[in-house]
Design an enzyme around this catalytic site. Structure first.
Site, PDB file in Angstrom:
ATOM      1  N   PRO A 146      58.705 136.496 -52.635  1.00 45.02           N
ATOM      2  CA  PRO A 146      58.067 138.520 -52.078  1.00 45.02           C
ATOM      3  C   PRO A 146      58.592 138.577 -50.764  1.00 45.02           C
ATOM      4  O   PRO A 146      59.214 138.445 -49.601  1.00 45.02           O
ATOM      5  CB  PRO A 146      56.610 137.609 -51.312  1.00 45.02           C
ATOM      6  CG  PRO A 146      56.538 136.224 -52.294  1.00 45.02           C
ATOM      7  CD  PRO A 146      57.776 135.586 -52.269  1.00 45.02           C
ATOM      8  N   GLU A 147      58.352 140.063 -50.569  1.00 49.91           N
ATOM      9  CA  GLU A 147      58.590 140.596 -49.308  1.00 49.91           C
ATOM     10  C   GLU A 147      57.975 140.838 -48.515  1.00 49.91           C
ATOM     11  O   GLU A 147      56.788 140.086 -48.727  1.00 49.91           O
ATOM     12  CB  GLU A 147      59.177 142.513 -49.766  1.00 49.91           C
ATOM     13  CG  GLU A 147      59.567 142.629 -51.078  1.00 49.91           C
ATOM     14  CD  GLU A 147      61.490 142.911 -50.779  1.00 49.91           C
ATOM     15  OE1 GLU A 147      61.355 143.152 -49.497  1.00 49.91           O
ATOM     16  OE2 GLU A 147      62.366 142.761 -51.525  1.00 49.91           O
TER      17      GLU A 147
ATOM     18  N   LYS B  32      58.050 135.935 -43.387  1.00 45.20           N
ATOM     19  CA  LYS B  32      58.149 135.178 -45.131  1.00 45.20           C
ATOM     20  C   LYS B  32      57.004 133.623 -45.223  1.00 45.20           C
ATOM     21  O   LYS B  32      56.386 133.307 -46.325  1.00 45.20           O
ATOM     22  CB  LYS B  32      58.520 135.207 -45.704  1.00 45.20           C
ATOM     23  CG  LYS B  32      59.608 137.176 -46.023  1.00 45.20           C
ATOM     24  CD  LYS B  32      60.801 136.264 -47.254  1.00 45.20           C
ATOM     25  CE  LYS B  32      61.261 138.084 -47.103  1.00 45.20           C
ATOM     26  NZ  LYS B  32      62.408 137.838 -48.188  1.00 45.20           N
TER      27      LYS B  32
ATOM     28  N   ARG C 131      72.418 136.629 -54.564  1.00 41.18           N
ATOM     29  CA  ARG C 131      71.212 137.853 -55.230  1.00 41.18           C
ATOM     30  C   ARG C 131      71.670 139.440 -55.695  1.00 41.18           C
ATOM     31  O   ARG C 131      72.566 140.198 -55.452  1.00 41.18           O
ATOM     32  CB  ARG C 131      70.379 138.910 -53.772  1.00 41.18           C
ATOM     33  CG  ARG C 131      69.707 137.812 -52.662  1.00 41.18           C
ATOM     34  CD  ARG C 131      68.157 137.132 -54.184  1.00 41.18           C
ATOM     35  NE  ARG C 131      67.628 136.101 -53.099  1.00 41.18           N
ATOM     36  CZ  ARG C 131      67.986 134.628 -53.575  1.00 41.18           C
ATOM     37  NH1 ARG C 131      68.686 134.210 -53.963  1.00 41.18           N
ATOM     38  NH2 ARG C 131      66.875 133.700 -52.509  1.00 41.18           N
TER      39      ARG C 131
END
Length: 266
Positions: free
Chosen positions: A2-3, A51, A250
């Site tokens: 998640p951002e 995060k 990524r």
């Protein structure tokens, strides 16, 4: 993963439901913490740090959790069955007489003292959505490894905390910077930090994430997950390639027309 804005919104909603209320339900379903019981304690606040999620209690203890790729917290009324995930995926329950917070597949569960939080999050750079945001320090952190690609540097949470893969791609498009550009060749790191701050702040109060200003499916992002589509700005076909070393590589999206670089990846 998640951002940062997703984690911030999760913390915000948990804080609204739990803070200021005595705990009536506390169940950590991991062996090392299975006997921990904080019933009767009051949640003082729930905050995001990059995060990471920190649920603080009145007895100076903190429950740490991390969502990683598959974790989530859901709120429900006491007695209601939490939606979506089966019982065996529940790793944490924290509740009061009004709300139950259920952590599905949440990771890195720890109980630490307030002073001990630094052992878990002290390595992080300035938090884009936190009270400690310091753009100058974030830029200085990025410059520490001048030969590193800017795409990888933005994902390094020790430089600045909160940017995930989607925002990495979108911020670099907005700043017309190729993701493989070495940090030393980036002309305006200050602008990249400022744009990162702006787009995360713009999206933190709602689950929808848009960098274009539109929320319709397929229109919310400039380049992210649009590999093979035409650029909304210049009509060049958007590219996709893996960036970084496994297992941390990524998928990265960029527009060769808007983000040119002579040695761009093929």
């Amino acid at each position: 993963m998640p951002e940062g804005d997703t984690v911030w919104l999760t913390a915000h909603r948990l804080n609204q439901a739990l803070a200021g209320r005595p705990v009536t339900l506390f169940d950590l379903r991991v062996p090392a913490l299975a006997t921990t019981d904080l019933r009767g304690q009051t949640v003082t606040e729930v905050i995001a740090r990059g995060k990471h999620l920190l649920t603080r209690f009145g007895n100076d203890l903190t429950l740490h959790s991390h969502l990683r790729m598959d974790g989530s917290w859901y709120l429900s009324r006491p007695g209601q069955r939490p939606r979506r995930h089966p019982e065996h995926m529940i790793r944490a329950l924290v509740g009061n007489t009004d709300w139950t917070a259920t952590g599905f597949r949440v990771h890195d569960l720890r109980i630490v003292t307030r002073a001990g939080e630094s052992e878990l999050v002290g390595h992080l750079g300035p938090d884009l959505l936190g009270p400690d945001w310091d753009a100058a320090r974030a830029v200085a952190n990025l410059r520490r490894d001048a030969d590193r690609s800017i795409g990888e540097a933005l994902l390094d949470q020790t430089n600045l905390a909160g940017v995930g893969n989607m925002y990495k791609c979108e911020v670099l498009f907005l700043e017309r910077t190729n993701p493989w550009t070495p940090v030393r060749e980036v002309g305006d790191l200050e602008a990249i930090a400022a744009t990162s701050y702006r787009v995360l702040r713009a999206n933190r109060d709602h689950p929808e994430q848009s960098t274009t200003g539109y929320v319709g499916r397929g229109r919310e992002h400039w380049v992210y997950e649009r590999g093979g589509d035409t650029c909304l700005r210049c009509r060049t076909r958007i590219r996709r390639a893996e960036q970084g070393e496994p297992p941390r590589a990524r998928p990265t999206y960029w527009c060769p027309g808007c983000q040119p670089r002579a040695e761009a990846v093929d």
